[in-house]
Design an enzyme around this catalytic site. Structure first.
Site, PDB file in Angstrom:
ATOM      1  N   TYR A 112      -4.116 -34.163  -5.683  1.00 21.00           N
ATOM      2  CA  TYR A 112      -4.127 -35.547  -5.199  1.00 21.00           C
ATOM      3  C   TYR A 112      -4.924 -35.647  -3.900  1.00 21.00           C
ATOM      4  O   TYR A 112      -5.767 -36.540  -3.740  1.00 21.00           O
ATOM      5  CB  TYR A 112      -2.682 -35.998  -4.973  1.00 21.00           C
ATOM      6  CG  TYR A 112      -2.541 -37.396  -4.416  1.00 21.00           C
ATOM      7  CD1 TYR A 112      -2.565 -38.502  -5.254  1.00 21.00           C
ATOM      8  CD2 TYR A 112      -2.358 -37.596  -3.049  1.00 21.00           C
ATOM      9  CE1 TYR A 112      -2.430 -39.788  -4.744  1.00 21.00           C
ATOM     10  CE2 TYR A 112      -2.224 -38.880  -2.530  1.00 21.00           C
ATOM     11  CZ  TYR A 112      -2.259 -39.959  -3.380  1.00 21.00           C
ATOM     12  OH  TYR A 112      -2.122 -41.233  -2.877  1.00 21.00           O
ATOM     13  N   SER A 144      -6.081 -42.619   0.660  1.00 21.27           N
ATOM     14  CA  SER A 144      -4.760 -42.161   1.101  1.00 21.27           C
ATOM     15  C   SER A 144      -4.891 -41.468   2.450  1.00 21.27           C
ATOM     16  O   SER A 144      -5.959 -40.976   2.814  1.00 21.27           O
ATOM     17  CB  SER A 144      -4.200 -41.172   0.068  1.00 21.27           C
ATOM     18  OG  SER A 144      -3.122 -40.428   0.579  1.00 21.27           O
TER      19      SER A 144
END
Length: 278
Positions: A174, A161
């Site tokens: 995350y 990400s």
């Protein structure tokens, strides 16, 4: 349309989280190139729709129930995949996502925003998000790695990400997990290089998915304040489409294109990483 990669014909790919917006697009594209697809989700029903689309287009696919945090369920899925397809050549570690229990309401401490502060995040929620993104990648790689090593040109693709490079506000678990994915990708690439297993990752920029839609879109379809910040820092001034990932995916999984590439994380981000903000 991307030209067919004939080198992929007959290979078998396992895709964890395969019913998600991005991984379902990856699965359908690989199937178009003749790859047999095994889609893993916590419930098999989630993957059945993707399997139906693949089979309707002439491909081969199965959907299986497997929890990436449960080794026993992964082992059972592996047995079924080998029984059905005889081998595993590609592993895409796409399972993960986020959860409200691991998200702060405010971007910076002291903001007067209703909701959880950093100090109110529960360890269980934080640990669950970290585990689903990082530990699930580790376990799936362990379980399917032995099958991968039986093949001539196996490969693992991890899903990272933009938050792995510069952590997004509100999502500490995350972000930390995805940073770990980048490092783990390099570790595995080094560990398995002489055995012939290549390990790389793709770091999508900002794509609209089921997990982030509420953060990025208002009920009326307009951008949230967070989305407007993203657009300001994305030179191409748009969210990514799932199709934007497919060329990079095919390059990385096809040994005839990227046989000397291992241990990298490729940003597919519309220029987000390149822009300093000024």
């Amino acid at each position: 349309m991307i030209p067919i990669h004939e080198n992929l014909q007959g290979k078998v790919a396992v895709v964890t989280g395969g019913s998600g917006v991005l991984c379902s697009a990856m699965s359908k594209e690989l199937a178009r190139h003749g790859v047999k697809i095994a889609i893993l989700n916590r419930t098999a029903q989630k993957g059945e729709e993707v399997v139906s689309e693949i089979c309707s287009a002439g491909g081969e696919a199965i959907a299986l129930a497997a929890d990436v945090l449960n080794r026993e369920s992964l082992e059972k899925a592996k047995e079924e995949i080998v029984e059905s397809f005889g081998r595993v050549d590609i592993l895409i570690n796409g399972a993960g996502g986020n959860h409200p229990d691991a998200i702060t309401a405010m971007e910076t401490f002291g903001e007067e925003v209703e909701g959880k502060s950093f100090f109110e995040l529960e360890e269980k929620g934080f640990s669950q998000v970290f585990a689903s993104n990082f530990t699930g990648t580790f376990l799936a790689s362990q379980v399917f790695g032995k099958e991968l090593l039986k093949q001539l040109s196996p490969t693992i693709i991890n899903v990272s990400s933009m938050s792995s490079y510069s952590p997004m506000t509100k999502v500490p678990a995350y972000s930390a997990a995805k940073a770990g994915i980048n490092n783990f990708t390099m570790w595995m690439a080094t560990h398995f290089a002489e055995a012939g297993l290549r390990v790389n990752a793709i770091a999508p920029g900002f794509f609209l998915t089921k997990q982030n839609r509420d953060l990025l879109m208002n009920p009326d379809g307009s951008y949230t304040e967070r989305s407007n910040k993203i657009m300001t820092h994305t030179p191409m001034r748009r969210f990514g489409n799932p199709e934007d990932l497919l060329g990079t995916l095919l390059w990385l999984v096809d040994d005839s294109y990227s046989g000397f590439v291992t241990g990298i994380t490729v940003p597919v981000d519309g220029g987000f990483m390149a822009y300093s903000g000024v």
